[in-house]
Motif scaffolding. Structure first.
Motif, mmCIF file in Angstrom:
data_model
loop_
_atom_site.group_PDB
_atom_site.id
_atom_site.type_symbol
_atom_site.label_atom_id
_atom_site.label_comp_id
_atom_site.label_asym_id
_atom_site.label_seq_id
_atom_site.Cartn_x
_atom_site.Cartn_y
_atom_site.Cartn_z
ATOM 1 N N SER A 39 0.814 -1.223 0.000
ATOM 2 C CA SER A 39 0.000 0.000 0.000
ATOM 3 C C SER A 39 0.852 1.280 0.000
ATOM 4 O O SER A 39 0.379 2.332 -0.429
ATOM 5 C CB SER A 39 -0.950 0.013 1.197
ATOM 6 O OG SER A 39 -0.223 0.000 2.405
ATOM 7 N N GLU A 42 0.988 3.147 -3.345
ATOM 8 C CA GLU A 42 -0.179 3.799 -3.944
ATOM 9 C C GLU A 42 0.208 5.163 -4.510
ATOM 10 O O GLU A 42 0.842 5.978 -3.841
ATOM 11 C CB GLU A 42 -1.290 3.964 -2.916
ATOM 12 C CG GLU A 42 -2.577 4.478 -3.518
ATOM 13 C CD GLU A 42 -3.755 4.406 -2.571
ATOM 14 O OE1 GLU A 42 -4.854 4.740 -3.022
ATOM 15 O OE2 GLU A 42 -3.577 4.015 -1.398
ATOM 16 N N ASP A 58 0.536 -12.141 -5.843
ATOM 17 C CA ASP A 58 -0.369 -11.316 -5.028
ATOM 18 C C ASP A 58 0.176 -9.902 -4.834
ATOM 19 O O ASP A 58 -0.568 -8.920 -4.956
ATOM 20 C CB ASP A 58 -0.609 -11.956 -3.654
ATOM 21 C CG ASP A 58 -1.458 -13.210 -3.720
ATOM 22 O OD1 ASP A 58 -2.135 -13.426 -4.748
ATOM 23 O OD2 ASP A 58 -1.439 -13.977 -2.745
ATOM 24 N N THR A 61 0.109 -7.978 -8.178
ATOM 25 C CA THR A 61 -1.267 -7.591 -8.494
ATOM 26 C C THR A 61 -1.664 -6.356 -7.686
ATOM 27 O O THR A 61 -2.288 -5.426 -8.218
ATOM 28 C CB THR A 61 -2.230 -8.766 -8.225
ATOM 29 O OG1 THR A 61 -1.868 -9.856 -9.087
ATOM 30 C CG2 THR A 61 -3.676 -8.378 -8.478
ATOM 31 N N ARG A 62 -1.284 -6.326 -6.415
ATOM 32 C CA ARG A 62 -1.580 -5.148 -5.576
ATOM 33 C C ARG A 62 -0.823 -3.916 -6.087
ATOM 34 O O ARG A 62 -1.386 -2.827 -6.174
ATOM 35 C CB ARG A 62 -1.228 -5.421 -4.117
ATOM 36 C CG ARG A 62 -2.231 -6.372 -3.450
ATOM 37 C CD ARG A 62 -1.925 -6.591 -1.978
ATOM 38 N NE ARG A 62 -1.832 -5.382 -1.183
ATOM 39 C CZ ARG A 62 -2.858 -4.774 -0.575
ATOM 40 N NH1 ARG A 62 -4.066 -5.277 -0.675
ATOM 41 N NH2 ARG A 62 -2.660 -3.692 0.147
ATOM 42 N N ALA A 64 0.170 -3.290 -9.115
ATOM 43 C CA ALA A 64 -0.473 -2.857 -10.362
ATOM 44 C C ALA A 64 -1.752 -2.074 -10.059
ATOM 45 O O ALA A 64 -2.019 -1.042 -10.690
ATOM 46 C CB ALA A 64 -0.767 -4.056 -11.246
ATOM 47 N N ALA A 65 -2.528 -2.545 -9.089
ATOM 48 C CA ALA A 65 -3.766 -1.854 -8.707
ATOM 49 C C ALA A 65 -3.476 -0.456 -8.160
ATOM 50 O O ALA A 65 -4.301 0.456 -8.313
ATOM 51 C CB ALA A 65 -4.530 -2.679 -7.674
ATOM 52 N N PHE A 66 -2.304 -0.275 -7.564
ATOM 53 C CA PHE A 66 -1.920 1.036 -7.030
ATOM 54 C C PHE A 66 -1.291 1.935 -8.097
ATOM 55 O O PHE A 66 -0.931 3.070 -7.814
ATOM 56 C CB PHE A 66 -0.949 0.886 -5.855
ATOM 57 C CG PHE A 66 -1.580 0.292 -4.624
ATOM 58 C CD1 PHE A 66 -2.786 0.781 -4.136
ATOM 59 C CD2 PHE A 66 -0.964 -0.746 -3.944
ATOM 60 C CE1 PHE A 66 -3.371 0.243 -2.995
ATOM 61 C CE2 PHE A 66 -1.541 -1.290 -2.805
ATOM 62 C CZ PHE A 66 -2.747 -0.800 -2.326
ATOM 63 N N HIS A 89 0.552 -7.864 -15.866
ATOM 64 C CA HIS A 89 0.125 -6.515 -15.498
ATOM 65 C C HIS A 89 0.916 -5.421 -16.228
ATOM 66 O O HIS A 89 0.825 -4.246 -15.859
ATOM 67 C CB HIS A 89 0.245 -6.322 -13.984
ATOM 68 C CG HIS A 89 -0.708 -7.182 -13.212
ATOM 69 N ND1 HIS A 89 -2.059 -6.923 -13.162
ATOM 70 C CD2 HIS A 89 -0.504 -8.316 -12.496
ATOM 71 C CE1 HIS A 89 -2.651 -7.851 -12.433
ATOM 72 N NE2 HIS A 89 -1.729 -8.709 -12.017
#
Length: 152
Positions: A39, A42, A58, A61-62, A64-66, A89
């Motif tokens: 996190s 971000e 995992d 993936t996190r 990439a989401a950030f 990603h």
């Protein structure tokens, strides 16, 4: 480029600052990268990691989401990075070329690693091919196509 650097030891702070020359906005943290600490990335475009950081599917993936698009490791090894997850990603990966460390004394190692890591960030930012330090699963923007012998 906005960057977060994980697993930073006290002896790495000054070499990274010297190598960076205030080009990139780098947040230095001592925590290692994991699903929990992802996190901190971000809003960052890149992460700087070391071989003790977890870059599993995992975690990637996190990241990439950030919004992370680049992973630069301060090591020559990339076995700690899930290359398939990064490719999935569209996250590019770069390491420190072993050739860049030839002849570097142990005392100079932190600065040499920092310089190579910042150079990789510069190339990411400029959209340049990383050459020997590219460990992406996809081809970069080299003029000549990569072959299986190149590892791509």
């Amino acid at each position: 480029m906005r960057v977060v650097a994980y697993s930073i030891k006290s002896f790495e702070k000054e070499p990274l600052a010297i190598a960076n020359h205030k080009k990139h906005d780098i947040t230095l943290i001592s925590n290692s990268l994991s699903t929990i600490t992802a996190s901190y990335a971000e809003g960052k475009e890149a992460v700087i990691v070391f071989n003790e950081d977890e870059l599993s599917e995992d975690v990637i993936t996190r990241l990439a989401a950030f919004g992370v698009k680049y992973i630069a490791t301060r090591s020559t090894s990339v076995v700690h990075i899930d290359h398939d997850a990064a490719a999935k990603h569209n996250i590019k990966i770069a390491n420190v070329s072993a050739n860049s460390l030839i002849g570097v004394a142990e005392k100079g190692l932190p600065l040499a690693l920092a310089k190579e890591t910042i150079l990789n960030l510069d190339k990411f930012q400029n959209g340049s091919c990383l050459g020997d330090t590219c460990v992406c699963s996809k081809a970069c923007d080299r003029e000549k196509p990569k072959t299986e012998e190149d590892g791509h």
